[in-house]
Design an enzyme around this catalytic site. Structure first.
Site, PDB file in Angstrom:
ATOM      1  N   ARG A   1     -46.358  -5.080 -73.855  1.00 22.22           N
ATOM      2  CA  ARG A   1     -46.808  -3.773 -74.369  1.00 22.22           C
ATOM      3  C   ARG A   1     -46.470  -3.574 -75.844  1.00 22.22           C
ATOM      4  O   ARG A   1     -47.123  -2.804 -76.532  1.00 22.22           O
ATOM      5  CB  ARG A   1     -46.230  -2.656 -73.494  1.00 22.22           C
ATOM      6  CG  ARG A   1     -46.999  -2.504 -72.188  1.00 22.22           C
ATOM      7  CD  ARG A   1     -46.316  -1.593 -71.223  1.00 22.22           C
ATOM      8  NE  ARG A   1     -45.092  -2.164 -70.701  1.00 22.22           N
ATOM      9  CZ  ARG A   1     -44.307  -1.587 -69.797  1.00 22.22           C
ATOM     10  NH1 ARG A   1     -44.641  -0.408 -69.326  1.00 22.22           N
ATOM     11  NH2 ARG A   1     -43.214  -2.191 -69.372  1.00 22.22           N
TER      12      ARG A   1
ATOM     13  N   PRO B   1     -50.924 -11.843 -71.457  1.00 17.81           N
ATOM     14  CA  PRO B   1     -52.220 -11.376 -70.960  1.00 17.81           C
ATOM     15  C   PRO B   1     -52.091  -9.896 -70.616  1.00 17.81           C
ATOM     16  O   PRO B   1     -51.110  -9.484 -69.988  1.00 17.81           O
ATOM     17  CB  PRO B   1     -52.441 -12.220 -69.692  1.00 17.81           C
ATOM     18  CG  PRO B   1     -51.098 -12.701 -69.263  1.00 17.81           C
ATOM     19  CD  PRO B   1     -50.214 -12.693 -70.477  1.00 17.81           C
TER      20      PRO B   1
ATOM     21  N   GLN C   1     -55.796 -17.185 -68.181  1.00 18.27           N
ATOM     22  CA  GLN C   1     -55.024 -16.883 -66.969  1.00 18.27           C
ATOM     23  C   GLN C   1     -55.972 -16.578 -65.821  1.00 18.27           C
ATOM     24  O   GLN C   1     -56.901 -15.776 -65.988  1.00 18.27           O
ATOM     25  CB  GLN C   1     -54.100 -15.680 -67.190  1.00 18.27           C
ATOM     26  CG  GLN C   1     -53.152 -15.495 -66.002  1.00 18.27           C
ATOM     27  CD  GLN C   1     -52.416 -14.176 -66.009  1.00 18.27           C
ATOM     28  OE1 GLN C   1     -53.036 -13.121 -66.098  1.00 18.27           O
ATOM     29  NE2 GLN C   1     -51.103 -14.219 -65.909  1.00 18.27           N
TER      30      GLN C   1
ATOM     31  N   ASP D   1     -39.795  -5.688 -71.614  1.00 19.38           N
ATOM     32  CA  ASP D   1     -39.050  -4.872 -72.576  1.00 19.38           C
ATOM     33  C   ASP D   1     -38.615  -5.626 -73.829  1.00 19.38           C
ATOM     34  O   ASP D   1     -37.533  -5.354 -74.364  1.00 19.38           O
ATOM     35  CB  ASP D   1     -37.798  -4.258 -71.923  1.00 19.38           C
ATOM     36  CG  ASP D   1     -38.143  -3.234 -70.861  1.00 19.38           C
ATOM     37  OD1 ASP D   1     -39.301  -2.765 -70.851  1.00 19.38           O
ATOM     38  OD2 ASP D   1     -37.256  -2.922 -70.034  1.00 19.38           O
TER      39      ASP D   1
ATOM     40  N   CYS E   1     -49.583  -9.558 -60.840  1.00 20.01           N
ATOM     41  CA  CYS E   1     -50.363  -8.308 -60.891  1.00 20.01           C
ATOM     42  C   CYS E   1     -50.030  -7.426 -59.679  1.00 20.01           C
ATOM     43  O   CYS E   1     -50.127  -7.877 -58.535  1.00 20.01           O
ATOM     44  CB  CYS E   1     -51.859  -8.617 -60.950  1.00 20.01           C
ATOM     45  SG  CYS E   1     -52.828  -7.112 -61.109  1.00 20.01           S
TER      46      CYS E   1
END
Ligand SMILES: Cc1cc2nc3c(=O)[nH]c(=O)nc-3n(C[C@H](O)[C@H](O)[C@H](O)COP(=O)(O)O)c2cc1C
Length: 358
Positions: free
Chosen positions: A236, A25, A80, A213, A110
């Site tokens: 990402r 998400p 979510q 990562d 978050c």
């Protein structure tokens, strides 16, 4: 521990997922156009919508329901929710299930102040009992698998992955995704995979999904060896590379079969066309004001690393219409041809795309 990190027909509670490479998400990013590109090019084992807040969800706020719109191409798909009110947990879970989502995840990661100030997101890490209470309500309310996504702790001094793994397991959660950073770290510095390993060794039945990562198939293999986790969440790395899960699967298979890893054969034209395709989905599916803002960001992702990208990035952030963006791309292509680039020759690897200009 099996030899391969990849599990096909991956049992996720009662659900059978095609494999265990997932897409995260991403608030403000994993919207309908982004997920359409992910479904078409990446076919992850599971993908997620952007998080939605419990309060507007239970009020069936139109904008919140709009964020949860999806297409069959995006399945398997998870919703979510973010919130800290135990009394809203069951109802928000039921709505996600009614909307047809395959799984439901509770956001406990978050870091944004706006979210943590009412005890939601990563602030829940300070109150494991509440995490257990919310999950318990959700698990009782729905048949779809209930999961949670955490950071390793609030800060380095308060790492409590093991405790949360045990709490989540006791509440009946099927899986826990561990982002190997603390809240204090934000998105900076390397993710510490040791926290994922610790979660895995505390887990009895609950699946542990590693996050932080992961960009390539090599990263998946390395995370598997370092942590033994059950699944992998790309975040990402999916921006401007919706195909990243397929690339990783292909890479891992070729390594396991003793073949040479597949040569990268993407051309400059491929990246430009991928952006045009994403732009097309934005134009069709997004309201025009937000759409133009989105394409400024999305354009920079796809073009990153191509020759001329720096100039393009500077100009795409100022476009005011879809037409202007298309014109800018046409100009970029013409300029590259004039400079002698062959748009149809393999250009560079997805993960190794270097900034060529400047
Ligand atoms: C722009 C952005 C939006 C994000 N939105 C969410 C979200 O809605 N829910 C969530 O659980 N994590 C969210 N995350 C965190 C990612 O899912 C992931 O845990 C984090 O980026 C670490 O993975 P990475 O290092 O591979 O990017 C977000 C991250 C970014 C950069």
């Amino acid at each position: 521990m099996s030899k391969s990190p990849i599990k096909t027909s991956f049992a996720y509670g009662k659900l059978l997922l095609p494999h265990n490479l997932f897409y995260a998400p991403l608030a403000g990013c994993s919207d309908y156009p982004f997920r359409m590109m992910s479904g078409l090019h990446g076919q992850p084992g599971l993908m997620y919508c952007e998080m939605v807040k419990m309060d507007p969800l239970v009020r069936r706020n139109q904008q919140t329901l709009e964020m949860l719109r999806y297409h069959a191409q995006m399945r398997p798909i998870g919703g979510q929710v973010c919130g800290s009110r135990v009394d809203l947990a069951a109802e928000s879970a039921r709505i996600i299930e009614e909307l047809g989502f395959d799984t439901l995840d509770l956001n406990c990661g978050c870091p944004v102040d706006k979210v943590t100030k009412d005890g939601s997101g990563s602030a829940l890490l300070k109150d494991p009992k509440k995490i257990g209470d919310i999950l318990h309500e959700m698990v009782r309310a729905v048949r779809i698998p209930v999961t949670l996504k955490i950071r390793a702790g609030w800060d380095e001094g308060s790492i409590n992955v093991e405790q949360i793994v045990e709490t989540a397991e006791a509440a009946g959660a099927v899986a826990i995704t561990v982002h190997g950073r603390t809240r204090a770290q934000g998105y900076h510095g390397p993710a510490i995979w040791e926290y994922i390993r610790r979660a895995k060794s505390a887990a009895k039945k609950i699946l542990v999904i590693g996050n932080g990562d992961i960009h390539t198939g090599q990263d998946v293999i390395r995370m598997y060896h370092e942590t033994g986790c059950d699944g992998f969440l790309f975040a990402r790395a999916t921006m401007g590379a919706p195909w990243v899960a397929q690339d990783a699967l292909q890479y891992i298979r070729s390594v396991e079969q003793g073949d040479r890893p597949p040569e990268e054969d993407r051309t400059i034209r491929f990246f430009i066309e991928a952006f045009l395709e994403h732009l097309g989905w934005i134009e069709r599916e997004q309201d025009p004001v937000r759409g133009v803002l989105d394409l400024r960001r999305v354009g920079a992702w796809y073009i990153k690393g191509l020759p001329g990208a720096r100039h393009f990035r500077g100009t795409i952030t100022r476009v005011t219409s879809y037409e202007e963006a298309r014109q800018l791309l046409a100009d970029l292509q013409n300029q590259l041809i004039q400079e002698g680039f062959d748009l149809d020759r393999p250009y560079a690897t997805t993960d190794g795309r270097e900034e060529m200009d400047g």
